[in-house]
Design an enzyme around this catalytic site. Structure first.
Site, PDB file in Angstrom:
ATOM      1  CB  CYS A 133      -0.308   2.326   4.065  1.00  0.00           C
ATOM      2  SG  CYS A 133      -1.893   1.751   3.486  1.00  0.00           S
ATOM      3  CG  ASP A 134       3.391   1.076   4.346  1.00  0.00           C
ATOM      4  OD1 ASP A 134       2.942   1.558   5.395  1.00  0.00           O
ATOM      5  OD2 ASP A 134       3.223  -0.118   4.030  1.00  0.00           O
ATOM      6  CB  CYS A 150      -0.911  -0.042   1.229  1.00  0.00           C
ATOM      7  SG  CYS A 150      -1.889   1.431   1.472  1.00  0.00           S
TER       8      CYS A 150
HETATM    9  C1  LIG Z   1       0.336  -4.074   5.207  1.00  0.00           C
HETATM   10  C2  LIG Z   1      -0.805  -3.081   5.225  1.00  0.00           C
HETATM   11  C3  LIG Z   1      -0.560  -1.805   5.681  1.00  0.00           C
HETATM   12  C4  LIG Z   1      -1.613  -0.866   5.740  1.00  0.00           C
HETATM   13  N1  LIG Z   1      -1.332   0.376   6.225  1.00  0.00           N
HETATM   14  C5  LIG Z   1      -2.351   1.262   6.365  1.00  0.00           C
HETATM   15  C6  LIG Z   1      -2.099   2.573   6.906  1.00  0.00           C
HETATM   16  O1  LIG Z   1      -0.970   2.914   7.269  1.00  0.00           O
HETATM   17  N2  LIG Z   1      -3.167   3.407   7.018  1.00  0.00           N
HETATM   18  C7  LIG Z   1      -4.433   3.062   6.642  1.00  0.00           C
HETATM   19  O2  LIG Z   1      -5.353   3.860   6.821  1.00  0.00           O
HETATM   20  N3  LIG Z   1      -4.679   1.857   6.082  1.00  0.00           N
HETATM   21  C8  LIG Z   1      -3.681   0.948   5.937  1.00  0.00           C
HETATM   22  N4  LIG Z   1      -3.913  -0.273   5.359  1.00  0.00           N
HETATM   23  C9  LIG Z   1      -5.256  -0.544   4.824  1.00  0.00           C
HETATM   24  C10 LIG Z   1      -6.255  -0.803   5.947  1.00  0.00           C
HETATM   25  O3  LIG Z   1      -5.703  -1.711   6.880  1.00  0.00           O
HETATM   26  C11 LIG Z   1      -7.563  -1.328   5.344  1.00  0.00           C
HETATM   27  O4  LIG Z   1      -8.064  -0.381   4.440  1.00  0.00           O
HETATM   28  C12 LIG Z   1      -8.597  -1.573   6.447  1.00  0.00           C
HETATM   29  O5  LIG Z   1      -8.129  -2.495   7.393  1.00  0.00           O
HETATM   30  C13 LIG Z   1      -9.899  -2.108   5.826  1.00  0.00           C
HETATM   31  O6  LIG Z   1     -10.780  -2.396   6.861  1.00  0.00           O
HETATM   32  P1  LIG Z   1     -11.979  -3.421   6.687  1.00  0.00           P
HETATM   33  O7  LIG Z   1     -12.602  -3.536   8.037  1.00  0.00           O
HETATM   34  O8  LIG Z   1     -12.808  -3.031   5.550  1.00  0.00           O
HETATM   35  O9  LIG Z   1     -11.320  -4.804   6.251  1.00  0.00           O
HETATM   36  P2  LIG Z   1     -10.173  -5.713   6.892  1.00  0.00           P
HETATM   37  O10 LIG Z   1      -9.247  -4.929   7.724  1.00  0.00           O
HETATM   38  O11 LIG Z   1      -9.635  -6.480   5.749  1.00  0.00           O
HETATM   39  O12 LIG Z   1     -10.978  -6.689   7.865  1.00  0.00           O
HETATM   40  C14 LIG Z   1     -11.846  -7.668   7.355  1.00  0.00           C
HETATM   41  C15 LIG Z   1     -11.979  -8.768   8.387  1.00  0.00           C
HETATM   42  O13 LIG Z   1     -12.981  -9.689   7.933  1.00  0.00           O
HETATM   43  C16 LIG Z   1     -12.570 -11.008   8.257  1.00  0.00           C
HETATM   44  N5  LIG Z   1     -13.227 -11.938   7.341  1.00  0.00           N
HETATM   45  C17 LIG Z   1     -13.053 -12.066   5.989  1.00  0.00           C
HETATM   46  N6  LIG Z   1     -13.844 -13.042   5.500  1.00  0.00           N
HETATM   47  C18 LIG Z   1     -14.542 -13.534   6.559  1.00  0.00           C
HETATM   48  C19 LIG Z   1     -15.510 -14.574   6.692  1.00  0.00           C
HETATM   49  N7  LIG Z   1     -15.948 -15.276   5.644  1.00  0.00           N
HETATM   50  N8  LIG Z   1     -16.009 -14.825   7.927  1.00  0.00           N
HETATM   51  C20 LIG Z   1     -15.612 -14.110   9.014  1.00  0.00           C
HETATM   52  N9  LIG Z   1     -14.671 -13.123   8.955  1.00  0.00           N
HETATM   53  C21 LIG Z   1     -14.150 -12.836   7.729  1.00  0.00           C
HETATM   54  C22 LIG Z   1     -11.053 -10.988   8.055  1.00  0.00           C
HETATM   55  O14 LIG Z   1     -10.443 -12.021   8.799  1.00  0.00           O
HETATM   56  C23 LIG Z   1     -10.703  -9.581   8.567  1.00  0.00           C
HETATM   57  O15 LIG Z   1     -10.346  -9.585   9.932  1.00  0.00           O
HETATM   58  C24 LIG Z   1      -2.913  -1.238   5.301  1.00  0.00           C
HETATM   59  C25 LIG Z   1      -3.151  -2.527   4.843  1.00  0.00           C
HETATM   60  C26 LIG Z   1      -2.108  -3.446   4.810  1.00  0.00           C
HETATM   61  C27 LIG Z   1      -2.370  -4.860   4.331  1.00  0.00           C
END
Ligand SMILES: Cc1cc2nc3c(=O)[nH]c(=O)nc-3n(C[C@H](O)[C@H](O)[C@H](O)COP(=O)(O)OP(=O)(O)OC[C@H]3O[C@@H](n4cnc5c(N)ncnc54)[C@H](O)[C@@H]3O)c2cc1C
Length: 308
Positions: A138-139, A135
């Site tokens: 992010c980084d 990302c």
């Molecule tokens: C390495 C990395 C660095 C990042 N750095 C930043 C940053 O510095 N700043 C920033 O703002 N964003 C950052 N991001 C992006 C940010 O983390 C995401 O945009 C954010 O977490 C999205 O949130 P979400 O809740 O939509 O999904 P997610 O965080 O992806 O959470 C989804 C959850 O759903 C669960 N899940 C999936 N399928 C199922 C299922 N069938 N049953 C039950 N549970 C399920 C998963 O296990 C997961 O825990 C980064 C991402 C990564 C990978």
């Protein structure tokens, strides 16, 4: 037969799901959140989050995850650790299948996020967050004046590479073909940038380092020759997949599988809402995920009031 009944069931416990859980539980609703992996989602693999407001020095992904969970639980959010495998709708009621149990509810909020595709090469997992990133938004700021590699040749690789040139000293795009797949305009901009170099017909063989990334072994696919290149960072843009397969076409998705929602977080099915990275949207970040989680919970609450 369903084992338990809830007003709202939230699928996924990343920032979108935990925020939806906080809002819905604080609205005195009976709410269950089902999480297959670690609470916090992608935040749990993020060393430091510097662009989430309220933390001037940044905050570790781990700490932010634990505080979001604690805050949501304080208002009565129930959480189970199971993988959701199916959602069914029958006469307005929703049935969620997870870990051998069936839960019944009136409204579902899908917050299952997205997964960055991995290359699966040695060193990739070890150095994720220590030089390996998926990302740029992010980084990028951690790589000021560094020499980095960008993996991929599509639109996201090139747009992210062009963004990264604002920070880094030099950037090498490593691409397995001898031509880019990206839109022409991005190609022209990349070719015109004095900071961008290319390694064609090449793949990453191994990422090496100590505490952080130091170099990458690159394999030339035409000659099979392996050469070592000094890089302080490796940005992977080989694809992002939304975790929406378990919905099996129940709600409308775009060609990439991202759930289509309106501004209220409503999907094509009444009573099914979605928020965060699993939806079709412009920016996938913690700040946008929490906003959408709050909106979806508010919309679900209104849906329950109207369907009473
Ligand atoms: C390495 C990395 C660095 C990042 N750095 C930043 C940053 O510095 N700043 C920033 O703002 N964003 C950052 N991001 C992006 C940010 O983390 C995401 O945009 C954010 O977490 C999205 O949130 P979400 O809740 O939509 O999904 P997610 O965080 O992806 O959470 C989804 C959850 O759903 C669960 N899940 C999936 N399928 C199922 C299922 N069938 N049953 C039950 N549970 C399920 C998963 O296990 C997961 O825990 C980064 C991402 C990564 C990978």
């Amino acid at each position: 037969m369903p084992e338990s009944y809830y007003d709202i069931i939230i699928l996924g416990g990343g920032p979108a799901g935990l925020t939806a859980g906080l809002y819905a539980a604080r609205a005195r609703l009976h709410v269950l959140l089902i999480e297959a992996g670690l609470l916090g989602g992608q935040m749990t693999v993020t060393e430091v989050i510097e662009n989430y407001p309220g933390f001037p020095e940044g905050i570790t992904g781990d700490q932010l995850s634990r505080w979001m969970e604690e805050q949501a639980r304080r208002f009565g959010l129930e959480i189970v650790s199971q993988e959701v495998t199916e959602v069914k709708v029958d006469r307005g009621l929703k049935f969620v299948r997870a870990g051998g149990s069936t839960y019944e509810c009136k409204a579902v909020i899908v917050c299952t996020g997205a997964e960055y595709q991995k290359l699966g090469v040695p060193g990739e997992a070890e150095f994720t967050g220590k030089g390996v990133s998926y990302c740029a938004t992010c980084d990028a700021a951690f790589f000021r004046d560094s020499r980095i590699a960008v993996i991929g040749g599509g639109d996201s690789a090139l747009t992210e590479a062009l963004f990264l040139t604002k920070f880094v000293k030099e950037l090498t795009i490593i691409h397995r073909r001898d031509a880019l797949r990206a839109t022409k305009i991005y190609q022209e901009r990349a070719f015109a940038s004095p900071k961008i170099k290319f390694l064609w017909s090449s793949t990453v063989h191994e990422i090496k380092g100590d505490q952080v990334v130091r170099s990458v072994l690159v394999k030339n696919l035409k000659t099979s020759e392996i050469t070592e290149h000094l890089f302080e960072g490796v940005f992977m843009f080989v694809g992002l997949t939304p975790r929406t397969q378990f919905l099996k076409g129940m709600v409308e998705v775009d060609p990439g599988g991202y759930i289509i929602t309106n501004m209220a977080g409503e999907t094509s099915v009444p009573g099914i809402f979605a928020a965060g990275d699993c939806t079709k949207k412009l920016l996938r970040q913690v700040a946008t995920a929490v906003g959408e989680g709050a909106t979806a919970a508010f919309s679900a609450e209104k849906y329950l009031e109207e369907s009473e």
